[in-house]
Design a protein around this motif. Structure first.
Motif, short mmCIF file in Angstrom:
data_model
loop_
_atom_site.label_atom_id
_atom_site.label_comp_id
_atom_site.label_asym_id
_atom_site.label_seq_id
_atom_site.Cartn_x
_atom_site.Cartn_y
_atom_site.Cartn_z
N UNK A 138 0.84 -1.20 0.00
CA UNK A 138 0.00 0.00 0.00
C UNK A 138 0.87 1.26 0.00
N UNK A 139 1.93 1.25 0.80
CA UNK A 139 2.84 2.39 0.82
C UNK A 139 3.53 2.56 -0.52
N UNK A 140 3.91 1.44 -1.14
CA UNK A 140 4.53 1.50 -2.48
C UNK A 140 3.59 2.18 -3.47
N UNK A 141 2.31 1.80 -3.44
CA UNK A 141 1.35 2.35 -4.39
C UNK A 141 1.19 3.85 -4.20
N UNK A 142 1.04 4.30 -2.95
CA UNK A 142 0.86 5.72 -2.70
C UNK A 142 2.13 6.49 -3.06
N UNK A 143 3.28 5.91 -2.76
CA UNK A 143 4.53 6.58 -3.12
C UNK A 143 4.66 6.71 -4.63
N UNK A 144 4.27 5.67 -5.37
CA UNK A 144 4.31 5.76 -6.84
C UNK A 144 3.38 6.86 -7.34
N UNK A 145 2.21 6.96 -6.73
CA UNK A 145 1.26 8.02 -7.13
C UNK A 145 1.87 9.39 -6.89
N UNK A 146 2.49 9.58 -5.75
CA UNK A 146 3.11 10.86 -5.45
C UNK A 146 4.24 11.17 -6.43
N UNK A 147 5.06 10.18 -6.73
CA UNK A 147 6.17 10.41 -7.66
C UNK A 147 5.65 10.78 -9.05
N UNK A 148 4.54 10.18 -9.45
CA UNK A 148 3.99 10.47 -10.78
C UNK A 148 3.42 11.88 -10.86
N UNK A 149 3.05 12.44 -9.71
CA UNK A 149 2.43 13.76 -9.69
C UNK A 149 3.40 14.87 -9.32
N UNK A 150 4.59 14.53 -8.86
CA UNK A 150 5.55 15.54 -8.48
C UNK A 150 6.06 16.26 -9.72
N UNK A 151 6.00 17.56 -9.68
CA UNK A 151 6.48 18.35 -10.82
C UNK A 151 7.95 18.04 -11.07
N UNK A 152 8.31 17.89 -12.36
CA UNK A 152 9.70 17.57 -12.70
C UNK A 152 10.65 18.65 -12.21
#
Length: 280
Positions: A138-152
């Motif tokens: 679950x933590x992996x999934x949320x972390x992936x979501x955050x990384x995908x949304x973090x501005x480059x």
């Protein structure tokens, strides 16, 4: 109740303090949360959670699915269901600004449905979390979501606020704001304006919250407490100043808070008990 948490690696750790899972039967159904240096994402996979504020004229909110809160400058009350299943993110005070275009002052002291901030993302995230049994996954999934949304490349102004905010965090709010603006090479008015945009409050208010957090997190109710020493260590002018701040932020005097904590000791190595307290 079980807590499993993780501090993400770079570059998320510039904006996120931790990602966590809460599950099981809560020790305290009603929890008072004082102002702390965090914004939040809650993804609720269980029964509804109630959120209310001390003002009886403001109706309580019944929160389902997922919601964001910006930085809170007043205390609020969370009432958990009989069993909790929740995934959350503690953002640094400026952290939400890296993941959403909504001005931070529109999220200050407010809760908003996650879909208002991340449009059409809630169902997808909750469906995937609902299929996961392991907290680590679950933590992996949320972390992936955050990384995908973090501005480059975060904006120049967000970088400024993150830089100054990190100094406030490391000093527990002890560095004067004038010294911060001088070190950053900007005027005090410019720094305040950027903090209002990316945090929702001025750097002075952020410093105040960090200073209070240091005070409450350093108190060990199991031993005699020298409030004058704690006030000095936390950067308050004197004990009376610290006592006023404590009552303003928690609704308790320091003496009443110690009595509460001695009746309901905080659980060691359990962050949900660090700062938040049982509401009787």
């Amino acid at each position: 109740m079980r807590y499993v948490g993780r501090v993400p690696g770079p570059p998320l750790n510039r904006f996120v303090d931790d990602i966590y899972c809460l599950s099981g039967v809560p020790r305290h159904r009603r929890v008072l949360v004082p102002p702390m240096p965090s914004a939040h994402l809650f993804i609720n996979l269980g029964d509804p959670v109630r959120l209310s504020v001390p003002d009886p004229a403001v109706p309580a909110a019944v929160l389902v699915d997922a919601w964001f809160t910006g930085l809170w400058t007043e205390r609020f009350l969370l009432e958990y269901p009989a069993r909790v299943r929740l995934v959350g993110v503690h953002f640094k005070p400026w952290g939400l600004s890296a993941f959403t275009d909504i001005p931070a002052d529109e999220l200050r002291d407010r809760y908003v449905p996650a879909d208002v901030v991340w449009q059409r993302a809630l169902a997808r995230i909750r469906d995937r979390l609902g299929e996961i049994v392991s907290p680590a996954e679950a933590l992996d999934l949320v972390e992936q979501e955050l990384r995908s949304r973090l501005a480059e490349k975060p904006s120049h102004t967000l970088n400024l606020v993150a830089q100054v905010g990190t100094r406030l965090e490391r000093s527990h709010g002890a560095i004067p704001v004038a010294a911060l603006s001088d070190a950053a090479g900007v005027s005090g008015n410019h720094l305040a304006a950027q903090f209002k945009t990316h945090v929702g409050v001025t750097p002075k208010r952020v410093a105040r919250i960090y200073r209070f957090a240091r005070l409450i997190l350093s108190v060990d109710a199991r031993v005699p407490v020298d409030w004058a020493e704690f006030a000095h260590t936390a950067g308050y002018f004197d004990q009376a100043h610290a006592s006023r701040e404590f009552k303003d932020f928690t609704g308790h005097t320091p003496t009443d808070y110690l009595a509460l904590r001695r009746r309901h000791p905080a659980q060691d190595r359990f962050p949900p008990d660090a700062g938040p307290m049982p509401a009787e």
